[in-house]
Design an enzyme around this catalytic site. Structure first.
Site, PDB file in Angstrom:
ATOM      1  N   ARG A   1      17.317  -2.675 -24.613  1.00  0.00           N
ATOM      2  CA  ARG A   1      17.936  -4.025 -24.517  1.00  0.00           C
ATOM      3  C   ARG A   1      18.226  -4.637 -25.885  1.00  0.00           C
ATOM      4  NH1 ARG A   1      13.950  -4.698 -20.414  1.00  0.00           N
ATOM      5  NH2 ARG A   1      14.856  -4.137 -18.422  1.00  0.00           N
TER       6      ARG A   1
ATOM      7  N   LYS B   1      31.278  -7.229 -32.915  1.00  0.00           N
ATOM      8  CA  LYS B   1      31.887  -6.713 -31.683  1.00  0.00           C
ATOM      9  C   LYS B   1      31.619  -5.220 -31.614  1.00  0.00           C
ATOM     10  CE  LYS B   1      35.943  -9.486 -30.559  1.00  0.00           C
ATOM     11  NZ  LYS B   1      37.426  -9.419 -30.503  1.00  0.00           N
TER      12      LYS B   1
ATOM     13  N   GLU C   1      45.219  -3.831 -40.605  1.00  0.00           N
ATOM     14  CA  GLU C   1      44.310  -4.952 -40.259  1.00  0.00           C
ATOM     15  C   GLU C   1      44.226  -5.939 -41.428  1.00  0.00           C
ATOM     16  OE1 GLU C   1      43.130  -5.559 -37.318  1.00  0.00           O
ATOM     17  OE2 GLU C   1      42.511  -3.728 -36.271  1.00  0.00           O
TER      18      GLU C   1
ATOM     19  N   LYS D   1      37.191 -13.473 -42.239  1.00  0.00           N
ATOM     20  CA  LYS D   1      36.651 -13.125 -40.912  1.00  0.00           C
ATOM     21  C   LYS D   1      35.278 -13.761 -40.709  1.00  0.00           C
ATOM     22  CE  LYS D   1      35.846  -9.576 -37.505  1.00  0.00           C
ATOM     23  NZ  LYS D   1      36.031  -8.220 -37.015  1.00  0.00           N
TER      24      LYS D   1
ATOM     25  N   GLU E   1      34.018 -15.439 -29.317  1.00  0.00           N
ATOM     26  CA  GLU E   1      35.451 -15.418 -28.990  1.00  0.00           C
ATOM     27  C   GLU E   1      35.812 -16.340 -27.821  1.00  0.00           C
ATOM     28  OE1 GLU E   1      37.684 -11.687 -29.668  1.00  0.00           O
ATOM     29  OE2 GLU E   1      38.633 -12.121 -27.756  1.00  0.00           O
TER      30      GLU E   1
ATOM     31  N   ARG F   1      38.387 -17.337 -32.604  1.00  0.00           N
ATOM     32  CA  ARG F   1      38.285 -15.889 -32.898  1.00  0.00           C
ATOM     33  C   ARG F   1      39.396 -15.096 -32.225  1.00  0.00           C
ATOM     34  NH1 ARG F   1      32.876 -12.036 -33.256  1.00  0.00           N
ATOM     35  NH2 ARG F   1      34.025 -10.169 -33.843  1.00  0.00           N
TER      36      ARG F   1
ATOM     37  N   ASN G   1      43.030 -11.274 -32.859  1.00  0.00           N
ATOM     38  CA  ASN G   1      43.694 -10.255 -32.042  1.00  0.00           C
ATOM     39  C   ASN G   1      45.206 -10.215 -32.293  1.00  0.00           C
ATOM     40  OD1 ASN G   1      41.270  -9.527 -30.790  1.00  0.00           O
ATOM     41  ND2 ASN G   1      41.437 -11.253 -29.362  1.00  0.00           N
TER      42      ASN G   1
ATOM     43  N   HIS H   1      47.433  -7.260 -31.349  1.00  0.00           N
ATOM     44  CA  HIS H   1      46.616  -6.345 -30.551  1.00  0.00           C
ATOM     45  C   HIS H   1      47.063  -6.203 -29.099  1.00  0.00           C
ATOM     46  CE1 HIS H   1      44.134  -6.274 -34.064  1.00  0.00           C
ATOM     47  NE2 HIS H   1      43.219  -5.518 -33.505  1.00  0.00           N
TER      48      HIS H   1
ATOM     49  N   HIS I   1      47.210  -2.507 -28.517  1.00  0.00           N
ATOM     50  CA  HIS I   1      46.350  -1.784 -27.562  1.00  0.00           C
ATOM     51  C   HIS I   1      47.180  -1.055 -26.510  1.00  0.00           C
ATOM     52  CE1 HIS I   1      42.357  -4.214 -28.296  1.00  0.00           C
ATOM     53  NE2 HIS I   1      42.649  -3.375 -29.275  1.00  0.00           N
TER      54      HIS I   1
ATOM     55  N   HIS J   1      44.552   3.330 -34.057  1.00  0.00           N
ATOM     56  CA  HIS J   1      44.467   1.891 -33.804  1.00  0.00           C
ATOM     57  C   HIS J   1      45.268   1.072 -34.820  1.00  0.00           C
ATOM     58  CE1 HIS J   1      42.684  -1.918 -32.587  1.00  0.00           C
ATOM     59  NE2 HIS J   1      42.399  -2.153 -33.851  1.00  0.00           N
TER      60      HIS J   1
HETATM   61  P1  NAD Z   1      37.847   6.066 -37.177  1.00  0.00           P
HETATM   62  O1  NAD Z   1      36.465   5.575 -37.198  1.00  0.00           O
HETATM   63  O2  NAD Z   1      38.220   7.022 -36.087  1.00  0.00           O
HETATM   64  O3  NAD Z   1      38.193   6.719 -38.576  1.00  0.00           O
HETATM   65  C1  NAD Z   1      39.461   7.323 -38.736  1.00  0.00           C
HETATM   66  C2  NAD Z   1      39.319   8.780 -39.211  1.00  0.00           C
HETATM   67  O4  NAD Z   1      38.891   8.773 -40.571  1.00  0.00           O
HETATM   68  C3  NAD Z   1      38.266   9.582 -38.449  1.00  0.00           C
HETATM   69  O5  NAD Z   1      38.750  10.876 -38.255  1.00  0.00           O
HETATM   70  C4  NAD Z   1      37.079   9.612 -39.410  1.00  0.00           C
HETATM   71  O6  NAD Z   1      36.277  10.742 -39.234  1.00  0.00           O
HETATM   72  C5  NAD Z   1      37.766   9.637 -40.751  1.00  0.00           C
HETATM   73  N1  NAD Z   1      37.002   9.082 -41.874  1.00  0.00           N
HETATM   74  C6  NAD Z   1      36.196   8.000 -41.858  1.00  0.00           C
HETATM   75  N2  NAD Z   1      35.780   7.712 -43.102  1.00  0.00           N
HETATM   76  C7  NAD Z   1      36.299   8.660 -43.924  1.00  0.00           C
HETATM   77  C8  NAD Z   1      36.261   8.881 -45.321  1.00  0.00           C
HETATM   78  N3  NAD Z   1      35.631   8.037 -46.139  1.00  0.00           N
HETATM   79  N4  NAD Z   1      36.915   9.945 -45.816  1.00  0.00           N
HETATM   80  C9  NAD Z   1      37.615  10.768 -44.992  1.00  0.00           C
HETATM   81  N5  NAD Z   1      37.725  10.585 -43.668  1.00  0.00           N
HETATM   82  C10 NAD Z   1      37.086   9.536 -43.140  1.00  0.00           C
HETATM   83  O7  NAD Z   1      38.907   4.858 -37.061  1.00  0.00           O
HETATM   84  P2  NAD Z   1      39.082   3.502 -37.876  1.00  0.00           P
HETATM   85  O8  NAD Z   1      40.529   3.420 -38.167  1.00  0.00           O
HETATM   86  O9  NAD Z   1      38.109   3.353 -38.984  1.00  0.00           O
HETATM   87  O10 NAD Z   1      38.684   2.419 -36.762  1.00  0.00           O
HETATM   88  C11 NAD Z   1      39.428   2.270 -35.578  1.00  0.00           C
HETATM   89  C12 NAD Z   1      38.513   1.762 -34.488  1.00  0.00           C
HETATM   90  O11 NAD Z   1      37.965   0.498 -34.875  1.00  0.00           O
HETATM   91  C13 NAD Z   1      39.205   1.545 -33.156  1.00  0.00           C
HETATM   92  O12 NAD Z   1      38.439   2.113 -32.143  1.00  0.00           O
HETATM   93  C14 NAD Z   1      39.234   0.035 -33.003  1.00  0.00           C
HETATM   94  O13 NAD Z   1      39.208  -0.367 -31.659  1.00  0.00           O
HETATM   95  C15 NAD Z   1      38.000  -0.373 -33.742  1.00  0.00           C
HETATM   96  N6  NAD Z   1      38.005  -1.764 -34.241  1.00  0.00           N
HETATM   97  C16 NAD Z   1      36.928  -2.532 -33.977  1.00  0.00           C
HETATM   98  C17 NAD Z   1      36.873  -3.826 -34.449  1.00  0.00           C
HETATM   99  C18 NAD Z   1      35.644  -4.662 -34.214  1.00  0.00           C
HETATM  100  O14 NAD Z   1      35.663  -5.852 -34.570  1.00  0.00           O
HETATM  101  N7  NAD Z   1      34.586  -4.118 -33.668  1.00  0.00           N
HETATM  102  C19 NAD Z   1      37.922  -4.334 -35.228  1.00  0.00           C
HETATM  103  C20 NAD Z   1      39.011  -3.519 -35.487  1.00  0.00           C
HETATM  104  C21 NAD Z   1      39.040  -2.216 -34.989  1.00  0.00           C
HETATM  105  N1  GLY Z   2      38.837  -7.525 -34.628  1.00  0.00           N
HETATM  106  C1  GLY Z   2      38.755  -8.688 -33.812  1.00  0.00           C
HETATM  107  C2  GLY Z   2      37.449  -9.385 -33.852  1.00  0.00           C
HETATM  108  O1  GLY Z   2      36.523  -8.946 -34.492  1.00  0.00           O
HETATM  109  O2  GLY Z   2      37.290 -10.399 -33.230  1.00  0.00           O
END
Ligand code: NAD
Ligand code: GLY
Length: 355
Positions: free
Chosen positions: A123, A145, A187, A223, A233, A237, A241, A244, A248, A260
């Protein structure tokens, strides 16, 4: 530490985001300053693990932590229930308790999934973010998030849980493939459109690649303020998006083959164009946004039909009953929320793709 920047996020609990080169090799001592020695389960994907896991493991062990490592296959298509279940079983097998900690070492996919595992295991146990992509540095590692994708859509199961700390090692950006770096730029450009003409102009003149830590710090500071004012949110907040709804939908239509950040870039261009056509957005926002995205190696449109995108967007969390809330730029540095009936979404997307 020279070149180090620190931003406080005053949520519950509060935590700091540290941005500096060489942080992974020093993560053990940074985290020991925050917590007593405990069992640290480091979660990383199969691309990041061979690059950085050894450094992190050595630093944590050297600082007195017991370290276990959990590696899953890289890619958005693995941000799902079966990987989450594997991580949860791993934490249980290693007998982590509520005084232990999860470390998310990687991009947004790792952060979202390891964070969600930490939110539901026992939990809720503590976790820290060690972002290695530009996208995770400027956005996903901050704000609490966490989520996985369901067959029905993106990020449809998740939880809010703030990390205990974010340690952003800017040296990690050096190993990013160009396309992954560009996804993070999307982003960051989004943040400029949301809040700050002068931040946006850094992406127009190519400063991002030259001074990423300055850009990361400015995006995180913005942020942090939004998240402090609206952690769950309920209002402001939702502005984060921007791009998005269509983003999405593009991701989902592509079966998550389009990353993404690239999908968000296209979504940003589409809503800016639609905004101008519908009289919500001042000219020449759409042209500036599109030029800036192109300059940073990002797309500005989509080959999917407006009907397919609208259909995919109906599954979005931003829909509520018969309405959907769009984030629309008014000018660079100022965006607003616009609630429209879901039946009008198709014409908005059509205007954005055709405009
Ligand atoms: P990811 O984590 O898949 O990384 C992209 C690629 O880069 C992967 O293949 C990874 O293995 C590789 N990689 C990572 N670090 C590396 C490095 N230093 N050197 C070489 N390769 C590396 O994707 P991302 O673009 O980092 O994140 C996208 C995700 O984030 C989506 O799922 C999206 O929904 C999420 N997201 C979440 C929030 C939030 O607030 N929680 C906000 C924006 C996006
Ligand atoms: N990336 C959107 C949020 O964190 O609210």
């Amino acid at each position: 530490m020279p070149d180090s920047k620190s931003i406080q996020v005053n949520t519950t609990p509060a935590y700091s985001v540290t941005i500096a080169p060489g942080l992974l090799a020093a993560c053990g001592s940074h985290l020991r300053a925050l917590m007593p020695p405990c069992h640290m389960a480091v979660v990383a994907d199969s691309t990041v693990a061979p690059l950085y896991l050894d450094t992190v493991q050595k630093s944590l062990s050297g600082a007195g932590f017991t370290v276990s490592t959990c590696v899953f296959p890289a890619g958005e298509e693995h941000k799902n229930f079966s990987t989450l279940s594997m991580i949860l079983e791993f934490l249980a097998e290693r007998r982590l308790t509520r005084t232990d900690c999860v470390a998310a070492l990687g991009g947004g996919v790792t952060g979202d999934m390891a964070g969600f595992a930490a939110a539901v295991y026992l939990r809720g146990i503590r976790y820290v973010q060690l972002p290695t992509t530009l996208l995770a540095a400027v956005d996903s590692s901050v704000g609490g998030k966490t989520a996985i994708d369901l067959r029905g859509g993106k990020n449809l199961a998740g939880a809010f849980l703030q990390p205990a700390a974010v340690l952003c090692d800017t040296d990690c950006l050096a190993t990013l493939p160009r396309e992954v770096f560009a996804g993070g730029a999307a982003e960051a450009i989004k943040t400029g459109v949301l809040c700050d003409e002068s931040l946006f102009s850094l992406f127009e003149d190519g400063t991002l690649a030259a001074e990423p830590s300055e850009v990361i710090a400015r995006c995180v500071a913005y942020k942090a303020g939004v998240v402090e004012r609206d952690e769950r949110e309920q209002g402001e907040r939702r502005l984060l998006n921007l791009g998005h709804t269509v983003g999405h939908a593009i991701e989902a239509c592509s079966g998550y083959a389009i990353p993404h950040g690239h999908a968000v870039a296209a979504g940003l261009a589409v809503i800016a164009r639609a905004g101008e056509t519908l009289g919500w957005t001042e000219e020449p926002v759409a042209a500036r946004v599109a030029a800036c995205l192109r300059q940073n190696g990002l797309p500005t449109g989509s080959d999917f039909s407006p009907e397919a995108l609208a259909e995919a967007a109906y599954a979005d969390k931003k829909r509520s009953g018969g309405d959907i809330t769009l984030v629309v730029p008014k000018r660079i540095g100022l965006c607003q929320l616009k609630k429209i009936p879901v039946r009008e979404l198709l014409s908005v997307i059509q205007a954005g793709l055709e405009g």
